[in-house]
Scaffold this active site. Structure first.
Site, PDB file in Angstrom:
ATOM      1  N   ASP A  86      70.502 -79.000  58.763  1.00 45.18           N
ATOM      2  CA  ASP A  86      70.386 -80.454  58.822  1.00 45.18           C
ATOM      3  C   ASP A  86      69.239 -80.824  59.769  1.00 45.18           C
ATOM      4  OD1 ASP A  86      72.801 -82.918  58.589  1.00 45.18           O
ATOM      5  OD2 ASP A  86      70.881 -83.230  59.608  1.00 45.18           O
ATOM      6  N   LYS A 139      51.995 -88.299  51.534  1.00 48.47           N
ATOM      7  CA  LYS A 139      52.078 -89.709  51.172  1.00 48.47           C
ATOM      8  C   LYS A 139      53.428 -89.950  50.513  1.00 48.47           C
ATOM      9  CE  LYS A 139      50.610 -91.586  47.074  1.00 48.47           C
ATOM     10  NZ  LYS A 139      51.395 -91.225  45.903  1.00 48.47           N
ATOM     11  N   HIS A 169      46.200 -86.501  48.039  1.00 53.79           N
ATOM     12  CA  HIS A 169      45.694 -85.335  47.299  1.00 53.79           C
ATOM     13  C   HIS A 169      44.440 -85.649  46.481  1.00 53.79           C
ATOM     14  CE1 HIS A 169      47.822 -86.925  43.772  1.00 53.79           C
ATOM     15  NE2 HIS A 169      47.163 -86.062  43.038  1.00 53.79           N
ATOM     16  N   LYS A 173      40.575 -83.294  45.506  1.00 56.58           N
ATOM     17  CA  LYS A 173      40.099 -83.006  44.148  1.00 56.58           C
ATOM     18  C   LYS A 173      38.580 -82.818  44.134  1.00 56.58           C
ATOM     19  CE  LYS A 173      43.647 -85.612  41.658  1.00 56.58           C
ATOM     20  NZ  LYS A 173      44.062 -85.110  40.349  1.00 56.58           N
ATOM     21  N   ASP A 226      51.880 -96.799  45.168  1.00 62.58           N
ATOM     22  CA  ASP A 226      51.853 -95.414  44.704  1.00 62.58           C
ATOM     23  C   ASP A 226      50.423 -94.872  44.568  1.00 62.58           C
ATOM     24  OD1 ASP A 226      53.026 -93.021  43.775  1.00 62.58           O
ATOM     25  OD2 ASP A 226      52.781 -93.628  41.682  1.00 62.58           O
ATOM     26  N   HIS A 231      45.021 -93.409  46.594  1.00 58.90           N
ATOM     27  CA  HIS A 231      44.060 -92.694  45.743  1.00 58.90           C
ATOM     28  C   HIS A 231      42.880 -93.581  45.314  1.00 58.90           C
ATOM     29  CE1 HIS A 231      47.274 -89.928  45.756  1.00 58.90           C
ATOM     30  NE2 HIS A 231      47.860 -90.232  44.626  1.00 58.90           N
ATOM     31  N   LYS A 317      50.993 -96.838  34.334  1.00 61.17           N
ATOM     32  CA  LYS A 317      51.779 -95.855  33.586  1.00 61.17           C
ATOM     33  C   LYS A 317      51.930 -96.350  32.149  1.00 61.17           C
ATOM     34  CE  LYS A 317      53.257 -93.562  37.388  1.00 61.17           C
ATOM     35  NZ  LYS A 317      52.804 -92.197  37.692  1.00 61.17           N
TER      36      LYS A 317
END
Ligand code: BG6
Length: 457
Positions: A86, A139, A169, A173, A226, A231, A317
């Site tokens: 824990d 993130k 991330h 790239k 998000d 990004h 999306k």
């Protein structure tokens, strides 16, 4: 600058989704390159043992790491340890300290929800695990400006900023890094890369899938938190920054942070939010959710270079394709018979394309032009490092360049802070379309959105 190499890696959230999809494949890739020369200790509270974690690692690499290389996997197995406990229990950190052995500069990777950062940071400090250590954090870094500031305070109560590595991330790239290199390593670009020649900039991040079982997470996020705050703004930063000087290692992050500070905080008027039909029926999603799965924004950069050049972002999306693409459109030449304008097109994924939209003479009697693209396609099969491998390797040797710095993260939150929540209605769109029609309003002045093609385009 000689930073000590980290001599052990502990990752919290070892049995979680991120470890499964990204961390094990990255560790496997590091082992394959002969770079996994330190103990790796997974920490989680799952009632698991080391054997289960090893099985999980194999499964993860099989599914998400392009298959198991037995030699590399054997190295990973040899390095891998596991602490089950824990995060509130001091015994967990005592066990971790024991597994760290004589490591003097461990790196602790928090692949866990930010709500647990304070508990774990404190546990690391009290147990002595934080001494000489680095902290790598995932993130989302907070959910708005005040929570990001609070997280920074928590982390800084134990770690110096220099030892904190915040992952975005996108910065890991290759094609994103290439934006920077392409801009500054080619002398033909800099003279035109400004308000005198550039008409507008568009960045599209389209995904043709939905929330893929991450409904509960997504309900707390939405497209702006998000991918836009992080990004997409990182891409804007690389496109818009001033040339970094090469005499000190923080200059790229300094220039990146300066762009975020020059970005005008967004207003409701600069935003159109959408939600794909069917989102509310996803597991973990409220049937009355107003969380956006699509966001389109118009940005203004208050700088000498970019005054009056609109930057647009469109991310969502369930759009028609999966791709991230940048279009930098140049101003028209003063020739009436010229058709389309010139542009630079950077496709960042799935394949890497750099294209220059140009005009040539249309064969025939008339003096009219037709459009063509001078195009380079780079498909770096196998040679490209995955973003997580790159970032983990950098953090282990103390290279912070590709990580989000405290001031930059907070400046990026300041840009989106005024448009978080229900500041505009969320408009429903059909899956497989380019979001709500209302988004067209934003780009009217430049003749509409650029629509990236499917792969091969
Ligand atoms: C993540 C987001 O940060 O980036 C996801 O949480 C998104 O929603 C993903 O799908 C996209 O990353 P990539 O590398 O697959 O383009």
């Amino acid at each position: 600058m000689t930073e000590p190499r980290s001599d052990a890696l502990a990752f919290f959230g070892a049995t979680g989704d991120l470890a499964y999809k990204k961390i094990f494949p990255a560790l496997h890739a590091m082992a394959r390159r002969g770079h996994l020369e330190f103990p790796v200790i997974g920490v989680a509270k799952s009632g698991w043992g080391l054997e289960q974690l090893r099985e999980r690692a194999r499964d993860s690499i099989q599914t998400h790491g392009g298959g198991v290389d037995e030699k590399a996997f054997a190295v990973l197995l040899k390095r891998l340890r596991y602490v089950d406990g824990d995060y509130n229990d001091p015994a967990t950190y005592t066990a971790l300290r024991k597994e760290l052995g004589d490591a003097a500069h461990p790196a602790h990777y928090l692949a866990i929800p930010p709500s647990l950062f304070a508990t774990v940071t404190e546990g690391l400090a009290k147990s002595g695990c934080a001494r000489g250590a680095r902290l790598i954090v995932e993130k989302p870094f907070g959910r708005d400006l005040p929570s990001a500031q609070a997280l920074n305070r928590t982390i800084h109560s134990v770690f110096e900023e220099n030892d904190v590595y915040r992952i975005d991330h996108y910065l890991g790239k290759e094609p994103v890094q290439n934006l920077l290199l392409f801009r500054f390593a080619n002398s033909f670009l800099e003279p035109i890369w400004n308000r005198n020649y550039v008409d507008s900039v568009q960045i599209t991040m389209a995904e043709d899938f939905g929330v893929q079982g991450r409904g509960r997470f997504y309900e707390e996020a939405g497209a702006i938190r998000d991918v836009v705050q992080n990004h997409m703004l990182q891409v804007v930063g690389f496109l818009a920054m001033e040339p970094p000087v090469t005499t000190y290692h923080e200059s790229i992050r300094d220039e990146q942070a300066k762009v975020f500070r020059a970005l005008r905080p967004l207003r409701a008027d600069d935003l159109v939010r959408g939600q794909f039909r069917g989102y509310r029926k996803e597991p973990g999603v409220s049937p009355t959710s107003t969380v956006e799965t699509f966001a389109a924004v118009r940005l203004h950069i208050d700088s000498w270079r970019w005054e009056d050049v609109p930057f647009f972002i469109r991310a969502g999306k369930c759009l028609p394709v999966t791709t991230t693409e940048v279009l930098v459109t140049l101003k028209r030449p003063p020739l009436r018979k010229v058709g389309d304008t010139n542009y630079f097109r950077f496709r960042l994924s799935p394949e890497v394309i750099i294209a220059v939209g140009s005009q040539i003479k249309k064969p025939g009697e008339q003096w009219i032009s037709e459009s063509t693209e001078l195009k380079v396609v780079h498909n770096p099969e196998g040679e490209e490092m995955d973003a997580y491998e790159r970032l983990l390797s950098d953090a282990m040797v103390g290279d912070g360049m590709l990580f989000a710095r405290e001031d930059a993260v907070e400046a990026a939150w300041s840009v989106v802070q005024p448009i978080l929540g229900d500041v505009t209605p969320v408009l429903e769109y059909e899956p497989g379309t380019w979001g709500p029609r209302e988004a067209d309003r934003l780009t009217e002045e430049i003749g509409g959105w650029h629509t990236p093609q499917k792969s091969g385009g």
